[in-house]
Design an enzyme around this catalytic site. Sequence first.
Site, mmCIF file in Angstrom:
data_model
loop_
_atom_site.group_PDB
_atom_site.id
_atom_site.type_symbol
_atom_site.label_atom_id
_atom_site.label_comp_id
_atom_site.label_asym_id
_atom_site.label_seq_id
_atom_site.Cartn_x
_atom_site.Cartn_y
_atom_site.Cartn_z
ATOM 1 N N LYS A 152 0.828 -1.213 0.000
ATOM 2 C CA LYS A 152 0.000 0.000 0.000
ATOM 3 C C LYS A 152 0.857 1.256 0.000
ATOM 4 O O LYS A 152 0.520 2.239 -0.644
ATOM 5 C CB LYS A 152 -0.963 0.011 1.197
ATOM 6 C CG LYS A 152 -2.101 -0.984 1.037
ATOM 7 C CD LYS A 152 -3.193 -0.772 2.069
ATOM 8 C CE LYS A 152 -4.319 -1.784 1.871
ATOM 9 N NZ LYS A 152 -5.302 -1.802 2.936
ATOM 10 N N LYS B 120 -4.265 -10.157 -6.357
ATOM 11 C CA LYS B 120 -5.556 -10.488 -5.724
ATOM 12 C C LYS B 120 -6.605 -9.440 -6.105
ATOM 13 O O LYS B 120 -6.259 -8.280 -6.371
ATOM 14 C CB LYS B 120 -5.400 -10.619 -4.210
ATOM 15 C CG LYS B 120 -5.174 -9.334 -3.501
ATOM 16 C CD LYS B 120 -5.289 -9.460 -1.991
ATOM 17 C CE LYS B 120 -5.144 -8.050 -1.444
ATOM 18 N NZ LYS B 120 -5.206 -7.838 -0.086
ATOM 19 N N LYS C 86 -10.086 -3.898 -3.364
ATOM 20 C CA LYS C 86 -10.848 -2.650 -3.411
ATOM 21 C C LYS C 86 -9.933 -1.488 -3.783
ATOM 22 O O LYS C 86 -10.367 -0.494 -4.327
ATOM 23 C CB LYS C 86 -11.433 -2.334 -2.030
ATOM 24 C CG LYS C 86 -12.498 -3.269 -1.569
ATOM 25 C CD LYS C 86 -13.137 -2.705 -0.293
ATOM 26 C CE LYS C 86 -13.380 -3.808 0.704
ATOM 27 N NZ LYS C 86 -13.698 -3.375 2.033
HETATM 28 P P1 TYM Z 1 -10.490 -5.877 4.183
HETATM 29 O O1 TYM Z 1 -11.525 -4.843 4.438
HETATM 30 O O2 TYM Z 1 -9.407 -5.567 3.210
HETATM 31 O O3 TYM Z 1 -11.155 -7.237 3.729
HETATM 32 C C1 TYM Z 1 -12.238 -7.828 4.432
HETATM 33 C C2 TYM Z 1 -12.118 -9.338 4.331
HETATM 34 O O4 TYM Z 1 -12.104 -9.742 2.951
HETATM 35 C C3 TYM Z 1 -11.002 -10.610 2.721
HETATM 36 N N1 TYM Z 1 -10.517 -10.412 1.334
HETATM 37 C C4 TYM Z 1 -10.339 -11.392 0.455
HETATM 38 N N2 TYM Z 1 -10.534 -12.733 0.536
HETATM 39 C C5 TYM Z 1 -10.280 -13.472 -0.576
HETATM 40 N N3 TYM Z 1 -9.837 -12.935 -1.751
HETATM 41 C C6 TYM Z 1 -9.620 -11.612 -1.872
HETATM 42 N N4 TYM Z 1 -9.207 -11.105 -3.035
HETATM 43 C C7 TYM Z 1 -9.869 -10.774 -0.741
HETATM 44 N N5 TYM Z 1 -9.773 -9.437 -0.515
HETATM 45 C C8 TYM Z 1 -10.163 -9.239 0.764
HETATM 46 C C9 TYM Z 1 -9.944 -10.204 3.749
HETATM 47 O O5 TYM Z 1 -9.034 -11.252 3.999
HETATM 48 C C10 TYM Z 1 -10.804 -9.885 4.959
HETATM 49 O O6 TYM Z 1 -11.087 -11.049 5.699
HETATM 50 N N6 TYM Z 1 -7.275 -5.597 8.044
HETATM 51 C C11 TYM Z 1 -8.600 -6.080 7.630
HETATM 52 C C12 TYM Z 1 -9.735 -5.574 8.500
HETATM 53 C C13 TYM Z 1 -9.600 -5.819 9.955
HETATM 54 C C14 TYM Z 1 -9.741 -7.065 10.619
HETATM 55 C C15 TYM Z 1 -9.588 -6.775 11.986
HETATM 56 C C16 TYM Z 1 -9.988 -8.363 10.173
HETATM 57 C C17 TYM Z 1 -9.365 -4.871 10.913
HETATM 58 N N7 TYM Z 1 -9.355 -5.439 12.124
HETATM 59 C C18 TYM Z 1 -9.651 -7.797 12.964
HETATM 60 C C19 TYM Z 1 -10.056 -9.390 11.145
HETATM 61 C C20 TYM Z 1 -9.888 -9.087 12.495
HETATM 62 C C21 TYM Z 1 -8.864 -5.618 6.211
HETATM 63 O O7 TYM Z 1 -8.349 -4.615 5.774
HETATM 64 O O8 TYM Z 1 -9.837 -6.342 5.565
#
Ligand code: TYM
Length: 333
Positions: A120, A202, A205
Site C-alpha cells: 500500500k 488479488k 478494493k
Molecule cells: P479488508 O476490508 O481488506 O477485507 C475484508 C475481508 O475480505 C477478505 N478479502 C479477500 N478474501 C479473498 N480474496 C480476496 N481477493 C480478498 N480481498 C479481501 C480479507 O481477507 C478480509 O477477511 N485488516 C482487515 C480488517 C480488519 C480485521 C480486523 C480483520 C481490521 N481489524 C480484525 C479481522 C480481524 C482488512 O483490511 O480487511
Amino acid sequence: MSSTAQPSGRPRIFSGIQPTGSTHLGNYLGALKNWEALQDDHDAVYCIVDLHALTLPKEPGEVTRGTLDIAKMLLAVGIDPERSTLFVQSHVREHAELGWLMQTVTSFGELSRMTQFKDKSERSSKFVSSALFSYPALQAADILLYDTNVVPVGDDQRQHLELSRDAAIRFNSRYGDTFVVPEHRIPAAGARVMDLQHPENKMSKSIDSPQGTIGMLDEPKAIEKKFKRAVTDNDGEVRYDREAKPGVSNLLDILAGCTGEEPAELAKNYSQYGPLKADTAAAVLSVIEPIQQRLAEIDDADAAEILHRGADKAREVAVPVMERARNAIGLLP
Ligand code: TYM
C-alpha cells in the site's frame, strides 16, 4: 491465556471489514460467506473498521457513506443482528485505547515486514501516514478486546493475524495472563480470489481494475461479460494449478467457493475454457442476485440503528477486557 470459556459456552469469533470502496467477490468468498455460516454455533462479533479506513486519506463524510453501505451489505449477506454483534469500530472507544497499548508490544521490525504495508505504501502516490504503518497493532486490539478464539479472514490477513498472536503472547508474558491468543480460520476455497484480468494480483478494493473485479453490486450482464473476458492461457487444458495456470485456477476456485466443491475435482468436468467461464458466472450470479435483492430492501436509518445497538452489546465485552489490560499493566486506577 491460551483459551477461555465464553459466557455463552460457544467459541467467540471476531472479524472486521473496512468501509472503503465497493465490496467484491473476494470479500464475500474469503470472509463474509464464512461470517454468515459461523453465526449459528459461535458467539459472533463483526466490526466495520472505520478507523482502519482512515489510514489512507479520506474526504469529509466519505467514511459515513462507506460505513452505511457496508452495513447494508453485511445485513444482506445474512449477518443477523439478533444472533451476532454488528457494530462500528469508532463507536467503541476501547479499540483506539487498546490500539495504543498494542503498539507498545509490537516492534518496528515486525511492522516493517508486513507485506500489506509495503504494497500500500509503494502504491500510494499520496501521503503515507504513520497509521498505515502501525495499522496491524490496531487490528490486534480489535481482536484481543473480545477474548476472541477464532478469526475468520481471507488469506491476505494471515500475516496480520500472526502479529496479533505475537502481540498477545508478548503482553501476557510481560504483564501476566491477560489476553486470549486467537487462531485464524481461512476457507479452503475462495481464500484468495484473484483479479480476472491480472490473475497474478488479488482482487482488491484499492486497485483500480474494474474489468478484473466482480463487485457485489455489479449488474448481472456485466458479471457475465467480465467472466467471458477473464484472462486464461494458451494451452487449452482445464487443470487446477495456481502457479502454472493462475487464470484457470482462479475460475475453478471461484466456482468451488460458490458451490462448496473441490477445485481440482471440478476441473475434471471441463475440457474447454468457455463452459468453465459460463458455469462460474452462473454460480456467482446465483449467489449475488439474492444478496442484491435483499440489499435493496434495507434503508440507511435501519442500518444505523442496528449499528448503534451493536455498539452497546460490543461495549459489554470490550470495557471489562480493557479494564483487565489496564490493571495488568498497573495504570493508576
Ligand atoms: P479488508 O476490508 O481488506 O477485507 C475484508 C475481508 O475480505 C477478505 N478479502 C479477500 N478474501 C479473498 N480474496 C480476496 N481477493 C480478498 N480481498 C479481501 C480479507 O481477507 C478480509 O477477511 N485488516 C482487515 C480488517 C480488519 C480485521 C480486523 C480483520 C481490521 N481489524 C480484525 C479481522 C480481524 C482488512 O483490511 O480487511
